[in-house]
Design an enzyme around this catalytic site. Structure first.
Site, PDB file in Angstrom:
ATOM      1  CG  HIS A  30      -5.825  -2.242   9.254  1.00 43.41           C
ATOM      2  ND1 HIS A  30      -5.957  -1.029   9.903  1.00 43.41           N
ATOM      3  CD2 HIS A  30      -4.494  -2.429   9.117  1.00 43.41           C
ATOM      4  CE1 HIS A  30      -4.763  -0.526  10.133  1.00 43.41           C
ATOM      5  NE2 HIS A  30      -3.850  -1.354   9.674  1.00 43.41           N
ATOM      6  CG  ASN A  37      -8.851  -1.670  12.474  1.00 41.26           C
ATOM      7  OD1 ASN A  37      -7.909  -2.285  11.985  1.00 41.26           O
ATOM      8  ND2 ASN A  37      -9.329  -0.567  11.934  1.00 41.26           N
ATOM      9  CG  ASP A  95      -0.275  -0.509   2.499  1.00 37.82           C
ATOM     10  OD1 ASP A  95       0.960  -0.470   2.576  1.00 37.82           O
ATOM     11  OD2 ASP A  95      -1.002  -0.946   3.401  1.00 37.82           O
ATOM     12  CD  GLU A 144      -8.726   0.899   8.016  1.00 40.19           C
ATOM     13  OE1 GLU A 144      -8.974   0.238   9.050  1.00 40.19           O
ATOM     14  OE2 GLU A 144      -7.791   1.707   7.948  1.00 40.19           O
TER      15      GLU A 144
HETATM   16  C1  F6R Z   1       1.529  -1.387   6.204  1.00 41.08           C
HETATM   17  C2  F6R Z   1       0.218  -1.990   6.317  1.00 41.08           C
HETATM   18  C3  F6R Z   1      -0.577  -1.978   7.581  1.00 41.08           C
HETATM   19  C4  F6R Z   1       0.257  -2.291   8.809  1.00 41.08           C
HETATM   20  C5  F6R Z   1      -0.620  -2.258  10.072  1.00 41.08           C
HETATM   21  C6  F6R Z   1       0.187  -2.491  11.318  1.00 41.08           C
HETATM   22  O1  F6R Z   1       2.058  -1.536   4.906  1.00 41.08           O
HETATM   23  O2  F6R Z   1      -0.254  -2.478   5.348  1.00 41.08           O
HETATM   24  O3  F6R Z   1      -1.615  -2.911   7.475  1.00 41.08           O
HETATM   25  O4  F6R Z   1       0.847  -3.557   8.668  1.00 41.08           O
HETATM   26  O5  F6R Z   1      -1.249  -1.012  10.164  1.00 41.08           O
HETATM   27  O6  F6R Z   1       1.053  -1.410  11.505  1.00 41.08           O
HETATM   28  P1  F6R Z   1       2.218  -1.473  12.575  1.00 41.08           P
HETATM   29  O7  F6R Z   1       3.142  -2.542  12.148  1.00 41.08           O
HETATM   30  O8  F6R Z   1       2.872  -0.103  12.510  1.00 41.08           O
HETATM   31  O9  F6R Z   1       1.568  -1.739  13.890  1.00 41.08           O
END
Ligand code: F6R
Length: 244
Positions: A138, A136, A67, A143
């Site tokens: 995701h 959450n 992403d 989401e």
């Molecule tokens: C990042 C991504 C997100 C993160 C998720 C966890 O490329 O796709 O899904 O993996 O938000 O973020 P962290 O690792 O910062 O807790």
């Protein structure tokens, strides 16, 4: 689904780096799906260390990132392109032409999403997709929703994600409100998935995602249907799962 318990974040990072390293050794021209955020930082650090020791060669590896924020240029230190270069790409021998991320500055986001899906397809799909997981549930920027998104698409970030990600920005107001993200189908088409989860604030997501019903309200729960998923979670993240 195989759940590997790690002692802590360092242990988790070494275990994840080992799996990625094995993938690259077994198939030097593999396609790695990569993630940003705090979760993979230790994994990238470990891979860089092994690369510097001469243990891994990324010269034929191709990458596709999950992403990118919409509206941030690559030069912005908060863009995922910048993150990937500073935390990984700039320190190993990956070829610039083998690196792929969605372009968050594309004028037409729908055309950019279609282009990106075409890139993933033209590479023959992802061999190993590395994922983190939001509080959450995701994955990527998919989401909680009423249905699972399919291909790469433009997402409106939820308040919970903006809140979680504001730590990287001057304030919550500076967090972009949209991102381009691989969809659930793109992720599920990867031949193997490695998801790394650390910390007590993710314990609820681990319990609901891997031990609860499969629902788009907890996007990670769809991974229960994938034939080859490895979950590496530390003790804090597994604390609500009753595992010993
Ligand atoms: C990042 C991504 C997100 C993160 C998720 C966890 O490329 O796709 O899904 O993996 O938000 O973020 P962290 O690792 O910062 O807790």
């Amino acid at each position: 689904m195989k759940i590997i318990q790690a002692k802590d974040y360092n242990d988790l990072s070494r275990k994840a780096a080992n799996i990625i390293s094995a993938q690259v050794i077994l198939k030097p021209d593999c396609v790695l799906g990569l993630a940003t955020g705090s979760s993979p930082e230790g994994t990238y650090k470990q891979l860089i260390e092994w690369y510097k020791k001469g243990d891994i060669d990324f010269s034929e590896v191709k990458t596709v990132n999950l992403d990118e924020y919409r509206g941030l240029p690559k030069s912005d230190p908060q863009s995922y392109d910048y993150f990937m270069h500073s935390h990984f790409f700039d320190h190993v021998n990956i070829k610039p032409e083998n690196i792929n991320l969605p372009d968050g500055m594309a004028a037409d986001p729908d055309a950019e999403c279609a282009r990106y899906d075409g890139v993933v397809r033209s590479l023959g799909g992802v061999d190993l997709q590395l994922l983190g997981c939001g509080r959450n549930g995701h994955i990527g920027f998919n989401e909680p929703a009423d249905c699972f998104a399919k291909g790469t698409h433009c997402v409106n970030l939820t308040e919970s994600t903006i809140e979680a990600n504001k730590r990287f920005f001057a304030s919550a107001d500076d967090v972009p409100r949209q991102a381009l993200s691989m969809g659930i189908q793109t992720i599920m088409l990867a031949r193997r998935i490695l998801i790394i989860i650390s910390g007590e604030d993710k314990a609820e997501a681990v319990k609901n995602g891997f031990f609860g019903p499969i629902t788009p309200q907890v996007p990670a729960s769809i991974l229960q249907l994938h034939p080859d998923v490895v979950v590496i979670a530390d003790e804090a993240a597994l604390s609500l799962c009753g595992l010993r």
